[in-house]
Motif scaffolding. Structure first.
Motif, PDB file in Angstrom:
ATOM      1  N   ALA A   1      28.076 -75.671 -33.659  1.00 37.27           N
ATOM      2  CA  ALA A   1      27.413 -76.761 -34.379  1.00 37.27           C
ATOM      3  C   ALA A   1      28.420 -77.669 -35.077  1.00 37.27           C
ATOM      4  O   ALA A   1      28.179 -78.864 -35.229  1.00 37.27           O
ATOM      5  CB  ALA A   1      26.425 -76.194 -35.398  1.00 37.27           C
ATOM      6  N   ASP A   2      29.574 -77.119 -35.458  1.00 38.51           N
ATOM      7  CA  ASP A   2      30.590 -77.958 -36.112  1.00 38.51           C
ATOM      8  C   ASP A   2      31.589 -78.562 -35.123  1.00 38.51           C
ATOM      9  O   ASP A   2      32.584 -79.144 -35.525  1.00 38.51           O
ATOM     10  CB  ASP A   2      31.319 -77.188 -37.213  1.00 38.51           C
ATOM     11  N   GLY A   3      31.330 -78.408 -33.813  1.00 39.91           N
ATOM     12  CA  GLY A   3      32.150 -79.051 -32.788  1.00 39.91           C
ATOM     13  C   GLY A   3      33.307 -78.234 -32.260  1.00 39.91           C
ATOM     14  O   GLY A   3      34.062 -78.718 -31.414  1.00 39.91           O
ATOM     15  N   ALA A   4      33.476 -76.992 -32.700  1.00 39.81           N
ATOM     16  CA  ALA A   4      34.570 -76.157 -32.196  1.00 39.81           C
ATOM     17  C   ALA A   4      34.280 -75.741 -30.753  1.00 39.81           C
ATOM     18  O   ALA A   4      33.156 -75.366 -30.416  1.00 39.81           O
ATOM     19  CB  ALA A   4      34.740 -74.919 -33.067  1.00 39.81           C
ATOM     20  N   ASN A   5      35.297 -75.812 -29.906  1.00 42.86           N
ATOM     21  CA  ASN A   5      35.148 -75.416 -28.515  1.00 42.86           C
ATOM     22  C   ASN A   5      35.117 -73.894 -28.419  1.00 42.86           C
ATOM     23  O   ASN A   5      36.061 -73.225 -28.834  1.00 42.86           O
ATOM     24  CB  ASN A   5      36.302 -75.988 -27.680  1.00 42.86           C
ATOM     25  N   LEU A   6      34.016 -73.353 -27.872  1.00 38.80           N
ATOM     26  CA  LEU A   6      33.859 -71.909 -27.756  1.00 38.80           C
ATOM     27  C   LEU A   6      34.151 -71.388 -26.359  1.00 38.80           C
ATOM     28  O   LEU A   6      34.423 -70.206 -26.185  1.00 38.80           O
ATOM     29  CB  LEU A   6      32.439 -71.496 -28.163  1.00 38.80           C
ATOM     30  N   GLY A   7      34.047 -72.242 -25.355  1.00 42.01           N
ATOM     31  CA  GLY A   7      34.275 -71.814 -23.977  1.00 42.01           C
ATOM     32  C   GLY A   7      33.698 -72.817 -23.005  1.00 42.01           C
ATOM     33  O   GLY A   7      33.324 -73.935 -23.375  1.00 42.01           O
ATOM     34  N   THR A   8      33.597 -72.399 -21.749  1.00 45.58           N
ATOM     35  CA  THR A   8      33.075 -73.243 -20.681  1.00 45.58           C
ATOM     36  C   THR A   8      31.979 -72.490 -19.938  1.00 45.58           C
ATOM     37  O   THR A   8      32.176 -71.333 -19.551  1.00 45.58           O
ATOM     38  CB  THR A   8      34.201 -73.610 -19.685  1.00 45.58           C
ATOM     39  N   CYS A   9      30.851 -73.143 -19.740  1.00 46.64           N
ATOM     40  CA  CYS A   9      29.769 -72.541 -18.968  1.00 46.64           C
ATOM     41  C   CYS A   9      30.224 -72.408 -17.512  1.00 46.64           C
ATOM     42  O   CYS A   9      30.800 -73.342 -16.960  1.00 46.64           O
ATOM     43  CB  CYS A   9      28.514 -73.396 -19.033  1.00 46.64           C
TER      44      CYS A   9
ATOM     45  N   HIS B   1      23.665 -81.389 -25.848  1.00 46.74           N
ATOM     46  CA  HIS B   1      23.853 -82.488 -26.796  1.00 46.74           C
ATOM     47  C   HIS B   1      25.117 -83.251 -26.408  1.00 46.74           C
ATOM     48  O   HIS B   1      26.203 -82.660 -26.357  1.00 46.74           O
ATOM     49  CB  HIS B   1      23.960 -81.938 -28.225  1.00 46.74           C
ATOM     50  N   ASP B   2      24.976 -84.535 -26.121  1.00 45.92           N
ATOM     51  CA  ASP B   2      26.113 -85.406 -25.775  1.00 45.92           C
ATOM     52  C   ASP B   2      26.984 -84.838 -24.660  1.00 45.92           C
ATOM     53  O   ASP B   2      28.210 -84.817 -24.752  1.00 45.92           O
ATOM     54  CB  ASP B   2      26.976 -85.686 -27.007  1.00 45.92           C
ATOM     55  N   GLY B   3      26.360 -84.351 -23.595  1.00 49.98           N
ATOM     56  CA  GLY B   3      27.106 -83.882 -22.427  1.00 49.98           C
ATOM     57  C   GLY B   3      27.717 -82.507 -22.547  1.00 49.98           C
ATOM     58  O   GLY B   3      28.383 -82.037 -21.637  1.00 49.98           O
TER      59      GLY B   3
ATOM     60  N   ARG C   1      24.250 -72.870 -32.229  1.00 49.58           N
ATOM     61  CA  ARG C   1      24.356 -72.819 -33.691  1.00 49.58           C
ATOM     62  C   ARG C   1      25.357 -71.759 -34.142  1.00 49.58           C
ATOM     63  O   ARG C   1      25.712 -71.679 -35.298  1.00 49.58           O
ATOM     64  CB  ARG C   1      22.981 -72.554 -34.295  1.00 49.58           C
ATOM     65  N   PHE C   2      25.831 -70.919 -33.200  1.00 53.01           N
ATOM     66  CA  PHE C   2      26.772 -69.859 -33.537  1.00 53.01           C
ATOM     67  C   PHE C   2      28.149 -70.439 -33.824  1.00 53.01           C
ATOM     68  O   PHE C   2      28.591 -71.367 -33.167  1.00 53.01           O
ATOM     69  CB  PHE C   2      26.912 -68.852 -32.397  1.00 53.01           C
ATOM     70  N   ASP C   3      28.844 -69.827 -34.786  1.00 52.02           N
ATOM     71  CA  ASP C   3      30.240 -70.180 -35.000  1.00 52.02           C
ATOM     72  C   ASP C   3      31.100 -69.270 -34.107  1.00 52.02           C
ATOM     73  O   ASP C   3      30.574 -68.419 -33.386  1.00 52.02           O
ATOM     74  CB  ASP C   3      30.624 -70.054 -36.475  1.00 52.02           C
ATOM     75  N   GLU C   4      32.409 -69.436 -34.172  1.00 53.80           N
ATOM     76  CA  GLU C   4      33.304 -68.653 -33.315  1.00 53.80           C
ATOM     77  C   GLU C   4      33.161 -67.154 -33.551  1.00 53.80           C
ATOM     78  O   GLU C   4      33.166 -66.370 -32.598  1.00 53.80           O
ATOM     79  CB  GLU C   4      34.760 -69.087 -33.538  1.00 53.80           C
ATOM     80  N   GLY C   5      33.019 -66.750 -34.822  1.00 53.28           N
ATOM     81  CA  GLY C   5      32.871 -65.326 -35.126  1.00 53.28           C
ATOM     82  C   GLY C   5      31.624 -64.729 -34.516  1.00 53.28           C
ATOM     83  O   GLY C   5      31.664 -63.660 -33.900  1.00 53.28           O
ATOM     84  N   ARG C   6      30.505 -65.394 -34.671  1.00 50.76           N
ATOM     85  CA  ARG C   6      29.234 -64.900 -34.108  1.00 50.76           C
ATOM     86  C   ARG C   6      29.267 -64.933 -32.579  1.00 50.76           C
ATOM     87  O   ARG C   6      28.801 -64.013 -31.924  1.00 50.76           O
ATOM     88  CB  ARG C   6      28.071 -65.743 -34.654  1.00 50.76           C
ATOM     89  N   PHE C   7      29.839 -65.989 -32.023  1.00 49.54           N
ATOM     90  CA  PHE C   7      29.913 -66.091 -30.564  1.00 49.54           C
ATOM     91  C   PHE C   7      30.721 -64.931 -29.979  1.00 49.54           C
ATOM     92  O   PHE C   7      30.351 -64.373 -28.946  1.00 49.54           O
ATOM     93  CB  PHE C   7      30.528 -67.429 -30.140  1.00 49.54           C
TER      94      PHE C   7
END
Length: 188
Positions: free
Chosen positions: A113-121, A161-163, A168-174
């Motif tokens: 949600a804050d725009g941090a890159n978590l990975g690639t689908c 959202h925007d491509g 809503r998860f942050d890096e820790g939760r993800f």
């Protein structure tokens, strides 16, 4: 002259292989096939200059296959992607839900949600009867597929959202989401 043809063929083939193997989208792959075509013509020329019939015939066939690759990726596939993008853009101005191309889930970035890159689908699993998205498979970490971790993200925890796919998860939760092996995903 044969030295020039040899170096053009070598450089073009290596560069084209890098472009197509990178899997950076249909247009880059299509440009790779254009460069492959230049390489196969140079190899064909070298075969003529050095009297190598096997090299000549191989590269006649390779030129035809490379031209098919150009049509496939810069012609057909690029138009399919343009059509999907046009529908998505038009849907933004229309009443109702905004659309997105399902094919974009194959390489969409997953961001928090804050725009941090978590990975690639890397894929999505859908219900056969309902057509509903069940979950996404997201690759995180690694380099060029080596050392990456696959995680399952329920579709209810994501939105487009925007491509990009956003959660809503942050890096820790993800990082606590279930890990998947690359060749054995859950059926539910």
């Amino acid at each position: 002259m044969d030295q020039i043809a040899s170096w053009v063929a070598t450089v073009a083939t290596i560069f084209a292989a890098c472009l197509t193997a990178s899997n950076l989208g249909s247009r880059i792959t299509g440009y790779g096939f254009i460069v492959f075509t230049v390489g196969s013509i140079a190899w064909f020329t070298l075969g003529i200059l050095t009297g190598q019939p096997a090299l000549i015939w191989t590269n006649i066939v390779m030129t035809a296959l490379n031209l098919f690759g150009v049509w496939r990726w810069l012609g057909r596939q690029a138009k399919v992607e343009d059509g999907a993008q046009a529908a998505a853009e038009e849907s933004r101005a229309l009443p109702g839900e905004t659309l997105f191309p399902a094919s974009s889930l194959n390489s969409a970035k997953l961001v928090s949600a804050d725009g941090a890159n978590l990975g690639t689908c890397v894929d999505a699993m859908l219900g056969c009867g309902s057509g509903r998205l069940q979950y996404l498979v997201v690759a995180e970490g690694g380099l060029a597929g080596v050392g990456e971790t696959f995680r399952r993200l329920e579709w209810g925890d994501a939105q487009v959202h925007d491509g990009a796919v956003q959660t809503r998860f942050d890096e820790g939760r993800f990082s606590t989401l279930p890990e998947l092996t690359k060749d054995n995903w859950p059926g539910r």
